[in-house]
Design an enzyme around this catalytic site. Structure first.
Site, PDB file in Angstrom:
ATOM      1  N   HIS A 145      29.296  -0.020  31.116  1.00 20.12           N
ATOM      2  CA  HIS A 145      29.585   1.398  30.936  1.00 20.12           C
ATOM      3  C   HIS A 145      30.260   1.687  29.595  1.00 20.12           C
ATOM      4  O   HIS A 145      30.726   2.795  29.350  1.00 20.12           O
ATOM      5  CB  HIS A 145      30.494   1.849  32.096  1.00 20.12           C
ATOM      6  CG  HIS A 145      30.637   3.317  32.250  1.00 20.12           C
ATOM      7  ND1 HIS A 145      31.859   3.955  32.209  1.00 20.12           N
ATOM      8  CD2 HIS A 145      29.714   4.287  32.444  1.00 20.12           C
ATOM      9  CE1 HIS A 145      31.686   5.251  32.370  1.00 20.12           C
ATOM     10  NE2 HIS A 145      30.404   5.488  32.524  1.00 20.12           N
ATOM     11  N   LYS A 147      30.987   2.264  25.476  1.00 16.34           N
ATOM     12  CA  LYS A 147      30.397   2.977  24.342  1.00 16.34           C
ATOM     13  C   LYS A 147      31.159   2.523  23.095  1.00 16.34           C
ATOM     14  O   LYS A 147      32.317   2.912  22.898  1.00 16.34           O
ATOM     15  CB  LYS A 147      30.515   4.492  24.482  1.00 16.34           C
ATOM     16  CG  LYS A 147      29.760   5.089  25.676  1.00 16.34           C
ATOM     17  CD  LYS A 147      30.646   5.269  26.864  1.00 16.34           C
ATOM     18  CE  LYS A 147      29.896   5.874  28.034  1.00 16.34           C
ATOM     19  NZ  LYS A 147      30.708   5.846  29.265  1.00 16.34           N
ATOM     20  N   ASP A 152      30.246  -1.528   9.335  1.00 13.03           N
ATOM     21  CA  ASP A 152      30.777  -2.318   8.210  1.00 13.03           C
ATOM     22  C   ASP A 152      32.068  -3.047   8.540  1.00 13.03           C
ATOM     23  O   ASP A 152      32.793  -3.466   7.624  1.00 13.03           O
ATOM     24  CB  ASP A 152      30.997  -1.432   6.971  1.00 13.03           C
ATOM     25  CG  ASP A 152      29.685  -0.958   6.359  1.00 13.03           C
ATOM     26  OD1 ASP A 152      28.632  -1.547   6.679  1.00 13.03           O
ATOM     27  OD2 ASP A 152      29.712  -0.002   5.555  1.00 13.03           O
ATOM     28  N   HIS A 314      34.299  15.357  31.603  1.00 16.10           N
ATOM     29  CA  HIS A 314      33.900  13.953  31.575  1.00 16.10           C
ATOM     30  C   HIS A 314      34.964  13.083  30.896  1.00 16.10           C
ATOM     31  O   HIS A 314      34.757  11.877  30.733  1.00 16.10           O
ATOM     32  CB  HIS A 314      32.563  13.823  30.838  1.00 16.10           C
ATOM     33  CG  HIS A 314      31.852  12.530  31.041  1.00 16.10           C
ATOM     34  ND1 HIS A 314      31.706  11.584  30.044  1.00 16.10           N
ATOM     35  CD2 HIS A 314      31.231  12.012  32.131  1.00 16.10           C
ATOM     36  CE1 HIS A 314      31.031  10.552  30.500  1.00 16.10           C
ATOM     37  NE2 HIS A 314      30.725  10.774  31.766  1.00 16.10           N
ATOM     38  N   LYS A 316      38.103  10.727  30.146  1.00 12.28           N
ATOM     39  CA  LYS A 316      38.794   9.665  30.875  1.00 12.28           C
ATOM     40  C   LYS A 316      40.105   9.428  30.134  1.00 12.28           C
ATOM     41  O   LYS A 316      40.139   8.760  29.091  1.00 12.28           O
ATOM     42  CB  LYS A 316      37.969   8.374  30.902  1.00 12.28           C
ATOM     43  CG  LYS A 316      36.556   8.537  31.491  1.00 12.28           C
ATOM     44  CD  LYS A 316      35.554   8.606  30.386  1.00 12.28           C
ATOM     45  CE  LYS A 316      34.114   8.422  30.825  1.00 12.28           C
ATOM     46  NZ  LYS A 316      33.667   9.053  32.000  1.00 12.28           N
ATOM     47  N   ASP A 321      54.494   9.932  30.274  1.00 11.63           N
ATOM     48  CA  ASP A 321      55.785  10.331  29.691  1.00 11.63           C
ATOM     49  C   ASP A 321      55.684  10.801  28.242  1.00 11.63           C
ATOM     50  O   ASP A 321      56.676  10.771  27.508  1.00 11.63           O
ATOM     51  CB  ASP A 321      56.782   9.164  29.767  1.00 11.63           C
ATOM     52  CG  ASP A 321      57.165   8.810  31.188  1.00 11.63           C
ATOM     53  OD1 ASP A 321      56.967   9.662  32.081  1.00 11.63           O
ATOM     54  OD2 ASP A 321      57.648   7.677  31.411  1.00 11.63           O
TER      55      ASP A 321
END
Length: 396
Positions: A145, A147, A152, A314, A316, A321
């Site tokens: 899952h 990404k 470079d 979407h 995450k 704190d």
């Protein structure tokens, strides 16, 4: 008699799938791929808009001089995806090595024809986590899952966006798409590259070393956490346990384990303020209904819970704190905890987190409260789906 035989066959199939999943998980946990990484440093910029992210990402790829390595969980078949693939082809035609990976199940739209066009242009393509035997059913659910983009060895990208027009808000179903993605520099990029190359090795059998870091130090503390279905629950528990004042959680799916649910309730008991935001719309069956019992229990214990209704949420993100933020690919659900390969980035820059916190509460201000009124208005179908979702939790 026919129906009895049909029921017996169905029961046998369910039992065989159960055994496949059980023994597949056992083997997975014994062979889980762990990549321990030390705390490092870096600089970064946050993107929460897909159009701006793609504009910068495509520009960075176009300006690459040494190497381009890209992994996206999902690559669609639309004009955004075609523009993305064309940028990669153009760069490969210049003689710059380009490698691209996608998840075998999620990126099924990268057809043989599209793969051949990539290879003809010089782009090396591979699928990650191709299901196979033994334990085909389990491996079908075991997804990569992540990404990750590394350019470079200098520029790294990680976050929640995939490739497609939905991520710039161009679908009638979801509308505006809220997500977070980080563009980073410095030693942290070396760690992102290490993770990409491990995935490349598993997909192709080819070993390679990440490009050496171009700079030895950057001003901000960072930590990259790559999980493989065996460590994430513990990571989240440590985050929640560390909170003294406030926990902010944003996730498209909220299906905590009993351990994490108890950890959140313990935080509420010690007067930690907890805010949770999930989407009003669901992009997968049963995920929203599966969340309701956990959300209801936390609401009754004092948590503030909201439904993002200005598009699809979407993101995450977890903030603790105002001093720590986790942005990555992992959802607050069982798939991320126990099945998926994920990558999360921990940031300890209070000024950055203050801005991120402001973004979060801007969305909260427009969100719908999860309260008794909403619960009473639930349809009969939603209530029935909640019962079904209990059985499906391991897959959600």
């Amino acid at each position: 008699m026919f129906y009895i035989i049909l029921l017996l066959l169905a029961a046998t199939l369910i039992f065989l799938l159960f055994l496949d999943f059980k023994f597949g998980r056992s083997r997975h946990h014994k062979q889980a791929r762990t990549i321990p990484l030390e705390e490092t440093t870096g600089s970064y910029h946050l993107y929460k808009n897909g159009s701006r992210l793609y504009e910068q990402l495509f520009r960075d790829i176009s300006e690459a001089e040494k190497q381009v390595d890209v992994y996206f969980f999902l690559i669609e078949n639309d004009y955004i995806a075609e523009n993305f693939l064309q940028v990669l082809k153009n760069k490969a035609a210049e003689g710059v090595p380009v490698r691209l990976m996608g998840d075998r199940v999620a990126s099924f739209k990268i057809t043989k024809k599209r793969r051949e066009a990539l290879e003809a242009a010089g782009v090396r393509f591979a699928f990650a986590e191709t299901p196979g035997f033994p334990y085909f059913f389990y491996r079908l659910h075991r997804r990569n899952h992540r990404k990750i983009t590394v350019i470079d060895g200098k520029i790294g990208y990680v976050g929640g966006f995939n490739i497609g027009k939905a991520y710039i808000g161009e679908t009638s179903k979801f509308g505006d798409w809220r997500d977070y993605h980080i563009r980073s520099f410095g030693p942290v990029v070396h760690q992102l590259h290490t993770i990409f190359l491990d995935d490349w090795y598993l997909a192709t059998g080819e070993k390679d070393e990440p490009l050496p870091p171009t700079e030895t130090e950057h001003p901000y503390r960072m930590r990259v956490v790559a999980t493989d279905g065996v460590e994430l629950e513990q990571e989240f528990r440590k985050m929640i346990d560390s909170a003294e004042r406030e926990i902010l959680i944003g996730t498209p799916y909220f299906i905590p384990t009993p351990t994490l649910q108890d950890t959140l309730k313990s935080a509420l008991k010690r007067n930690v303020s907890i805010h949770i935001m999930i989407p009003m719309k669901a992009d997968h069956p049963f995920v929203k209904e599966a969340a309701v019992p956990y959300l209801k229990e936390l609401k009754e214990a004092g948590a503030d819970i909201r439904f993002f209704d200005a598009g699809f949420y979407h993101s995450k993100v977890i903030m603790i704190d105002g001093q720590f933020a986790d942005i990555g690919t992992a959802n607050f659900d069982r798939r991320s905890f126990f099945l998926n390969k994920e990558i999360n980035t921990y940031v300890y820059d209070e000024a950055f987190i203050e801005d991120l916190r402001d973004f979060y509460f801007e969305d909260v201000a427009d969100a719908v409260p999860f309260d008794d009124r909403w619960l009473k208005k639930r349809s009969l179908g939603t209530r029935i789906n909640q019962k079904i979702a209990v059985l499906l939790r391991p897959f959600l």
